[in-house]
Design an enzyme around this catalytic site. Structure first.
Site, PDB file in Angstrom:
ATOM      1  N   GLU A 168       0.889  -1.172   0.000  1.00 25.65           N
ATOM      2  CA  GLU A 168       0.000   0.000   0.000  1.00 25.65           C
ATOM      3  C   GLU A 168       0.916   1.208   0.000  1.00 25.65           C
ATOM      4  OE1 GLU A 168      -3.196  -0.036  -0.223  1.00 25.65           O
ATOM      5  OE2 GLU A 168      -3.766  -2.054   0.377  1.00 25.65           O
ATOM      6  N   CYS A 206      -2.359   9.483   2.138  1.00 27.21           N
ATOM      7  CA  CYS A 206      -2.040   8.762   0.901  1.00 27.21           C
ATOM      8  C   CYS A 206      -3.131   8.965  -0.129  1.00 27.21           C
ATOM      9  CB  CYS A 206      -1.849   7.280   1.190  1.00 27.21           C
ATOM     10  SG  CYS A 206      -3.224   6.531   2.055  1.00 27.21           S
TER      11      CYS A 206
HETATM   12  P1  NAD Z   1       8.177   5.122   4.651  1.00 22.73           P
HETATM   13  O1  NAD Z   1       8.239   4.320   3.412  1.00 22.73           O
HETATM   14  O2  NAD Z   1       9.266   6.082   4.907  1.00 22.73           O
HETATM   15  O3  NAD Z   1       8.123   4.181   5.941  1.00 22.73           O
HETATM   16  C1  NAD Z   1       7.100   3.225   6.105  1.00 22.73           C
HETATM   17  C2  NAD Z   1       7.568   2.154   7.059  1.00 22.73           C
HETATM   18  O4  NAD Z   1       8.614   1.409   6.427  1.00 22.73           O
HETATM   19  C3  NAD Z   1       8.156   2.671   8.365  1.00 22.73           C
HETATM   20  O5  NAD Z   1       7.690   1.864   9.415  1.00 22.73           O
HETATM   21  C4  NAD Z   1       9.647   2.504   8.164  1.00 22.73           C
HETATM   22  O6  NAD Z   1      10.364   2.340   9.357  1.00 22.73           O
HETATM   23  C5  NAD Z   1       9.683   1.235   7.346  1.00 22.73           C
HETATM   24  N1  NAD Z   1      10.923   1.046   6.577  1.00 22.73           N
HETATM   25  C6  NAD Z   1      11.830   1.959   6.182  1.00 22.73           C
HETATM   26  N2  NAD Z   1      12.806   1.374   5.473  1.00 22.73           N
HETATM   27  C7  NAD Z   1      12.518   0.058   5.418  1.00 22.73           C
HETATM   28  C8  NAD Z   1      13.137  -1.068   4.800  1.00 22.73           C
HETATM   29  N3  NAD Z   1      14.260  -0.957   4.095  1.00 22.73           N
HETATM   30  N4  NAD Z   1      12.546  -2.260   4.934  1.00 22.73           N
HETATM   31  C9  NAD Z   1      11.392  -2.394   5.609  1.00 22.73           C
HETATM   32  N5  NAD Z   1      10.759  -1.376   6.217  1.00 22.73           N
HETATM   33  C10 NAD Z   1      11.316  -0.162   6.116  1.00 22.73           C
HETATM   34  O7  NAD Z   1       6.763   5.843   4.614  1.00 22.73           O
HETATM   35  P2  NAD Z   1       6.177   6.896   5.642  1.00 22.73           P
HETATM   36  O8  NAD Z   1       6.885   8.189   5.449  1.00 22.73           O
HETATM   37  O9  NAD Z   1       6.128   6.309   7.007  1.00 22.73           O
HETATM   38  O10 NAD Z   1       4.670   7.030   5.163  1.00 22.73           O
HETATM   39  C11 NAD Z   1       4.265   7.935   4.187  1.00 22.73           C
HETATM   40  C12 NAD Z   1       4.024   7.215   2.885  1.00 22.73           C
HETATM   41  O11 NAD Z   1       3.077   6.188   3.084  1.00 22.73           O
HETATM   42  C13 NAD Z   1       3.447   8.091   1.813  1.00 22.73           C
HETATM   43  O12 NAD Z   1       4.063   7.799   0.592  1.00 22.73           O
HETATM   44  C14 NAD Z   1       1.990   7.672   1.765  1.00 22.73           C
HETATM   45  O13 NAD Z   1       1.360   7.895   0.538  1.00 22.73           O
HETATM   46  C15 NAD Z   1       2.099   6.233   2.080  1.00 22.73           C
HETATM   47  N6  NAD Z   1       0.847   5.700   2.582  1.00 22.73           N
HETATM   48  C16 NAD Z   1       0.134   4.838   1.787  1.00 22.73           C
HETATM   49  C17 NAD Z   1      -1.075   4.340   2.230  1.00 22.73           C
HETATM   50  C18 NAD Z   1      -1.887   3.394   1.383  1.00 22.73           C
HETATM   51  O14 NAD Z   1      -2.791   2.774   1.902  1.00 22.73           O
HETATM   52  N7  NAD Z   1      -1.606   3.247   0.106  1.00 22.73           N
HETATM   53  C19 NAD Z   1      -1.557   4.707   3.487  1.00 22.73           C
HETATM   54  C20 NAD Z   1      -0.805   5.577   4.260  1.00 22.73           C
HETATM   55  C21 NAD Z   1       0.397   6.065   3.796  1.00 22.73           C
END
Ligand code: NAD
Length: 514
Positions: free
Chosen positions: A254, A288
């Site tokens: 997602e 998002c």
């Molecule tokens: P992010 O990708 O920076 O982090 C998301 C999660 O991934 C965090 O818990 C982080 O610690 C973890 N992470 C980071 N590096 C990783 C790795 N190498 N392996 C595994 N996990 C890792 O995103 P964010 O800044 O927390 O969230 C914002 C983003 O999320 C925006 O792009 C938004 O659009 C998206 N989002 C999407 C949805 C959806 O349902 N499509 C919902 C909410 C947010």
């Protein structure tokens, strides 16, 4: 309550909010003030592996419960969250900076999903009869959906309850146990969720929260979980998928979006403007499925811009209780927002509300840009701030073409009195609301997810329940087959019988003309 879980006489704390001496820790901060909200341990690969092992043990108990028994636990959890909603909302506000009312709205929607998943799992996933067809008429055919085992969930910070719960609640209702890695910006919320479910199930680690930064999430990807549900940015989603490929661990992604709201010439302009403003600015634009682009029929463009400019007056970001939107939760995002606004202005866009000076250190004031070139980053990349790019279009064909031109395909909205459904169907995205904004997210029976770089797989609804299962097909012989086809004792009569049946069934009218 006996299970192999007895091997762990001291049930692990589902949260690790009080780090032991010598354990590496990190702080979660209030983005409005910089105050420390909590200190949490950084879970290393061994901690993650241990959590997954415990979850596997717990899955033997949880997965063996009936749907009704699991529903009972989940509905109790739902009530506990509801009765403590103020506590959770305050925690969410302190970690994300969002207004309390927004935190409560998010939690209320999540609660509804827990209830829906609990109540519908049996009907959606339980054994169902399937017609066996004429060739296999002697068979009784059923399909049922079995839990995968342990599901890893990695969550973002922007909706720290609603987004991960879309995976957690549905995975649990399907009979899996869950190891949850919340965002490093909202670990306290993650700990709170696991702690409350732990109270409900007597300490059995049905849901565990492991805290940490990216590497903790990466360790979860390669820990041997049976599925990994990731919500976050597209860039991280790609890393998650690559890491999961190592063990052929299936994933739900997602990811980000760049949703548009389309306004046709027959739309209710005041309502469309109100929706665009909410879609773009609520949660400080850190949604998002938020609105980032608006395409307005040229005949109503000026009226729409005048209306939204008027409605935006007085809308304010701040840390006080009277502010409509809070700070930018992730400090590094401020630079991204600034660069998108600057790029748009440099390429000739007009700021009708806010502008480059609206981008502060922690807070970004609402900014509305018009005539933004389609090649600028404010149109092509996820901005994730309280900004809107509004452009005129000749007709709805152009609106749909521009909407679909991007690499993302998460959601969107359409405002039109007559053609809303037709336009909605042409948008390449997982969800669209017609004459409303983000309404689909509050309908638990609808699937939620995107296409393209917004990811794949679905949470919510029947699809969301099935996402955390595997389909199990069973055929049971009811009587000896009239034709003995799957045996070396097969006769010429059997073969002719099959040919006859297949010809009768499928050789009919629709064939090539001689
Ligand atoms: P992010 O990708 O920076 O982090 C998301 C999660 O991934 C965090 O818990 C982080 O610690 C973890 N992470 C980071 N590096 C990783 C790795 N190498 N392996 C595994 N996990 C890792 O995103 P964010 O800044 O927390 O969230 C914002 C983003 O999320 C925006 O792009 C938004 O659009 C998206 N989002 C999407 C949805 C959806 O349902 N499509 C919902 C909410 C947010």
């Amino acid at each position: 309550m006996t299970s192999t879980f007895d091997r762990h006489p001291n049930p692990p704390a589902t949260s690790a909010s009080v780090p032991a001496d010598g354990v590496e820790t990190f702080e979660s901060l209030d983005p409005a003030t910089g105050d420390v909200v909590g200190v949490h341990p950084v879970a290393g690969p061994e901690d993650v592996a241990l959590a997954v092992e415990r979850a596997r043990d717990a899955a033997q108990w949880w997965g063996a419960l009936s749907f009704d028994e699991r529903a009972e636990h989940l509905l109790t959890w739902r009530s506990v969250i509801t009765r403590r909603i103020a506590q959770l909302a305050a925690l969410s506000r302190s970690e994300t900076g969002k207004p309390i009312a927004d935190a409560q709205l998010e939690i209320a929607l999540a609660i509804d999903h827990v209830a829906w998943a609990a109540k519908h799992a049996k009907k959606v996933l339980g054994p169902q009869n399937v017609s066996s067809g004429l060739v296999m008429a002697n068979q009784k055919s059923t399909v049922e959906y079995k839990p995968l085992g342990v599901v890893g969930v990695i969550g973002p910070w922007n909706y720290p309850v609603f987004t991960p719960m879309g995976s957690i609640a549905y995975a649990l209702a399907a009979g899996n146990t869950v190891v949850f890695k919340p965002s490093e910006y909202t670990p306290g919320v993650g700990v709170w969720l696991a702690d409350t479910l732990s109270e409900v199930v007597g300490g059995i680690p049905v849901l565990q929260t492991i805290t940490g930064l990216g590497p903790t999430g990466a360790a979860l990807c390669t820990s041997g979980v049976d599925k990994l549900a990731f919500t976050g940015s597209t860039a991280t989603g790609k890393k998650v998928m690559a890491a999961c490929a190592e063990r052929l661990t299936p994933v739900v992604i997602e990811a980000g979006g760049k949703d548009s709201l389309i306004v046709d010439q027959d739309a209710n302009i005041a309502k469309a403007a109100e929706a665009a403003l909410w879609g773009g600015m609520s949660n400080a634009g850190q949604t998002c499925i938020g609105t980032e682009r608006v395409y307005v029929h040229e005949r109503v463009f000026d009226a729409f811009v005048a209306e939204i400019t008027e409605q935006a007056q007085g809308l304010r970001a701040g840390g006080d209780a009277g502010a409509h939107i809070g700070p930018i939760t992730m400090p590094s995002q401020v630079d991204v927002i600034r660069s998108h606004v600057q790029d748009a202005l440099d390429r000739g866009a007009t700021a009708v509300v806010g502008g480059i000076d609206a981008v502060g250190e922690r807070f970004v004031q609402p900014t509305i840009l018009t005539h933004v070139p389609e090649t600028s980053s404010a149109i092509t990349e996820e901005t994730f701030g309280p900004t809107l790019a509004i452009n005129p279009v000749r007709d709805m064909d152009e609106a749909v073409r521009l909407t679909n031109a991007g690499k993302y395909g998460l959601a969107g909205a359409v405002f039109s009195k007559r053609n809303g459904m037709e336009i909605a169907r042409r948008i390449r995205s997982g969800m669209t609301s017609v004459n409303g904004i983000i309404t689909f997210a509050g309908v638990p029976g609808l699937p939620f997810g995107g296409v393209g770089e917004s990811g794949f797989g679905r949470i919510h609804g029947p699809d969301g329940l099935k996402e955390f299962t595997y389909a199990k097909a069973i055929t049971r012989q009811r009587y000896a087959p009239p034709l003995n086809l799957t045996s070396f004792k097969r006769t010429v009569r059997d073969e002719k019988g099959l040919n006859l049946i297949v010809t009768l069934l499928h050789g009919g009218k629709k064939t090539l003309k001689p």
